[in-house]
Write a protein that holds these residues in place. Structure first.
Motif, PDB file in Angstrom:
ATOM      1  N   VAL A 100       0.860  -1.196   0.000  1.00 35.21           N
ATOM      2  CA  VAL A 100       0.000   0.000   0.000  1.00 35.21           C
ATOM      3  C   VAL A 100       0.889   1.236   0.000  1.00 35.21           C
ATOM      4  CG1 VAL A 100      -1.938  -1.130   1.200  1.00 35.21           C
ATOM      5  CG2 VAL A 100      -0.138  -0.004   2.545  1.00 35.21           C
ATOM      6  N   ASN A 104      -0.819   4.910   4.139  1.00 30.64           N
ATOM      7  CA  ASN A 104      -2.064   4.167   4.348  1.00 30.64           C
ATOM      8  C   ASN A 104      -2.070   3.586   5.759  1.00 30.64           C
ATOM      9  OD1 ASN A 104      -3.718   1.677   4.532  1.00 30.64           O
ATOM     10  ND2 ASN A 104      -4.200   2.092   2.407  1.00 30.64           N
ATOM     11  N   ASP A 106      -5.225   2.081   7.070  1.00 28.61           N
ATOM     12  CA  ASP A 106      -6.354   1.173   7.307  1.00 28.61           C
ATOM     13  C   ASP A 106      -6.230  -0.208   6.667  1.00 28.61           C
ATOM     14  OD1 ASP A 106      -6.735   2.237   4.839  1.00 28.61           O
ATOM     15  OD2 ASP A 106      -8.865   2.694   5.096  1.00 28.61           O
ATOM     16  N   VAL A 107      -5.169  -0.467   5.941  1.00 25.56           N
ATOM     17  CA  VAL A 107      -4.985  -1.823   5.398  1.00 25.56           C
ATOM     18  C   VAL A 107      -3.794  -2.469   6.094  1.00 25.56           C
ATOM     19  CG1 VAL A 107      -4.481  -3.225   3.355  1.00 25.56           C
ATOM     20  CG2 VAL A 107      -5.986  -1.234   3.146  1.00 25.56           C
ATOM     21  N   ASP A 112      -8.600  -6.556   5.535  1.00 25.50           N
ATOM     22  CA  ASP A 112      -8.859  -5.118   5.370  1.00 25.50           C
ATOM     23  C   ASP A 112      -9.052  -4.711   3.904  1.00 25.50           C
ATOM     24  OD1 ASP A 112      -8.472  -4.837   8.134  1.00 25.50           O
ATOM     25  OD2 ASP A 112      -6.303  -4.642   7.856  1.00 25.50           O
ATOM     26  N   LEU A 113      -8.935  -5.668   2.997  1.00 24.84           N
ATOM     27  CA  LEU A 113      -9.155  -5.339   1.579  1.00 24.84           C
ATOM     28  C   LEU A 113     -10.640  -5.380   1.222  1.00 24.84           C
ATOM     29  CD1 LEU A 113      -6.113  -7.132  -0.098  1.00 24.84           C
ATOM     30  CD2 LEU A 113      -6.405  -4.707   0.466  1.00 24.84           C
ATOM     31  N   LYS A 116     -12.318  -2.597  -0.827  1.00 22.80           N
ATOM     32  CA  LYS A 116     -11.233  -1.793  -1.415  1.00 22.80           C
ATOM     33  C   LYS A 116     -11.019  -2.154  -2.888  1.00 22.80           C
ATOM     34  CE  LYS A 116      -9.413   0.239   2.374  1.00 22.80           C
ATOM     35  NZ  LYS A 116     -10.544   0.608   3.239  1.00 22.80           N
ATOM     36  N   ALA A 136     -12.860  -7.828  -2.010  1.00 20.49           N
ATOM     37  CA  ALA A 136     -12.600  -6.501  -2.575  1.00 20.49           C
ATOM     38  C   ALA A 136     -13.816  -5.959  -3.322  1.00 20.49           C
ATOM     39  CB  ALA A 136     -11.402  -6.558  -3.516  1.00 20.49           C
ATOM     40  N   GLU A 137     -13.898  -4.653  -3.350  1.00 24.01           N
ATOM     41  CA  GLU A 137     -14.945  -3.970  -4.116  1.00 24.01           C
ATOM     42  C   GLU A 137     -14.675  -4.199  -5.612  1.00 24.01           C
ATOM     43  OE1 GLU A 137     -17.478  -1.778  -3.503  1.00 24.01           O
ATOM     44  OE2 GLU A 137     -17.669  -1.103  -5.583  1.00 24.01           O
ATOM     45  N   ASP A 158      -6.241   0.850  -3.948  1.00 21.95           N
ATOM     46  CA  ASP A 158      -5.819   0.990  -2.547  1.00 21.95           C
ATOM     47  C   ASP A 158      -4.626   0.107  -2.223  1.00 21.95           C
ATOM     48  OD1 ASP A 158      -8.110   2.656  -1.595  1.00 21.95           O
ATOM     49  OD2 ASP A 158      -9.243   0.916  -2.295  1.00 21.95           O
TER      50      ASP A 158
END
Ligand code: GLN
Length: 231
Positions: A100, A104, A106-107, A112-113, A116, A136-137, A158
């Motif tokens: 990352v 960053n 938050d990962v 945490d992905l 993202k 993941a998104e 991200d």
């Protein structure tokens, strides 16, 4: 004896860019651990070859159709691939990492992905791993390393999930130093092998050459040159 078949120039594929295994140096020549390991194998076997850099996702199909005689491209040995091509004995152990931007917060691991945008390379073990394990998104798939990493640097993703030695190499490079970091543990251990068309007589010969290079210390010397440590 030198039969016409034995004198054939082999077409050997490598990835366009997978440093420090293969990449273009300042003079535009392909070099790296894979490139020099293959050269040592070919010299050991007295074989002529032409190196053909190409996008990674073209290498296995090229071996399947016999357009390529071999492929050395940090290629992970895995059962699905071993059904369609042959692999040499393993020549390098790696894993996958998450990278990352340096700022960053938050990962910190695969969990945490979730939600993202993740960037990785088309047709690789990282594509499989992210699709299976990261909620993941969006997973953005690129044909080569440069585009995959640029997507993170330009804010289009991200995180990058990819092979550990390649991300470690980028982190230490001028382009990456201070700008990126890796987070979480090493995921999904994997070994790299050289690929061949199914049934190729080259596989056994290359294994024999690899063994000799390990015994002579030539393999260790190459490893030290490109990774700065003992194997
Ligand atoms: N080791 C990974 C794989 O085999 C990536 C290889 C590469 O990008 N050259 O899928």
């Amino acid at each position: 004896l030198c039969t016409p078949a034995a004198a054939k120039t082999l077409t050997v594929a490598t990835d366009t860019n997978f440093p420090p295994f293969e990449f273009k140096d300042a003079s535009g020549k392909h070099t790296g651990f894979d490139v020099e390991l293959w050269d040592a194998i070919a010299r050991q076997l007295g074989m002529d070859y032409k190196l053909q850099p190409m996008d990674f996702n073209g290498i296995i199909p090229g071996l399947q159709t016999g357009q390529l005689d071999a492929g050395i491209a940090g290629m992970t040995i895995k059962p699905e691939r071993a059904e369609v091509i042959d692999f040499s004995d393993p020549y390098y152990n790696a894993g996958l990492l998450i990278m990352v931007k340096a700022d960053n917060t938050d990962v910190n691991g695969i969990e945490d992905l979730k939600g993202k945008v993740v960037s990785t390379k088309l047709g690789t073990t990282s594509e499989d791993f992210v699709k299976k394990n990261a909620n993941a998104e969006e997973v953005k798939l690129f044909p080569n390393n440069d585009a995959m990493i640029l997507e993170l640097m330009s804010g289009g993703a991200d995180a990058v999930v990819f092979d550990s030695p390649v991300l470690a190499n980028f982190m230490r490079s001028d382009a990456g130093k201070g700008k990126v970091k890796v987070v979480g543990p090493l995921y999904m251990g994997q070994s790299y092998g050289i690929g061949f068309p199914k049934g190729s007589p080259l596989t056994a010969k290359v294994n024999e050459a690899l063994k000799k290079l390990r015994e002579s210390g030539a393999y260790d010397a190459l490893y030290m040159k490109w990774f700065g440590t003992e194997p």
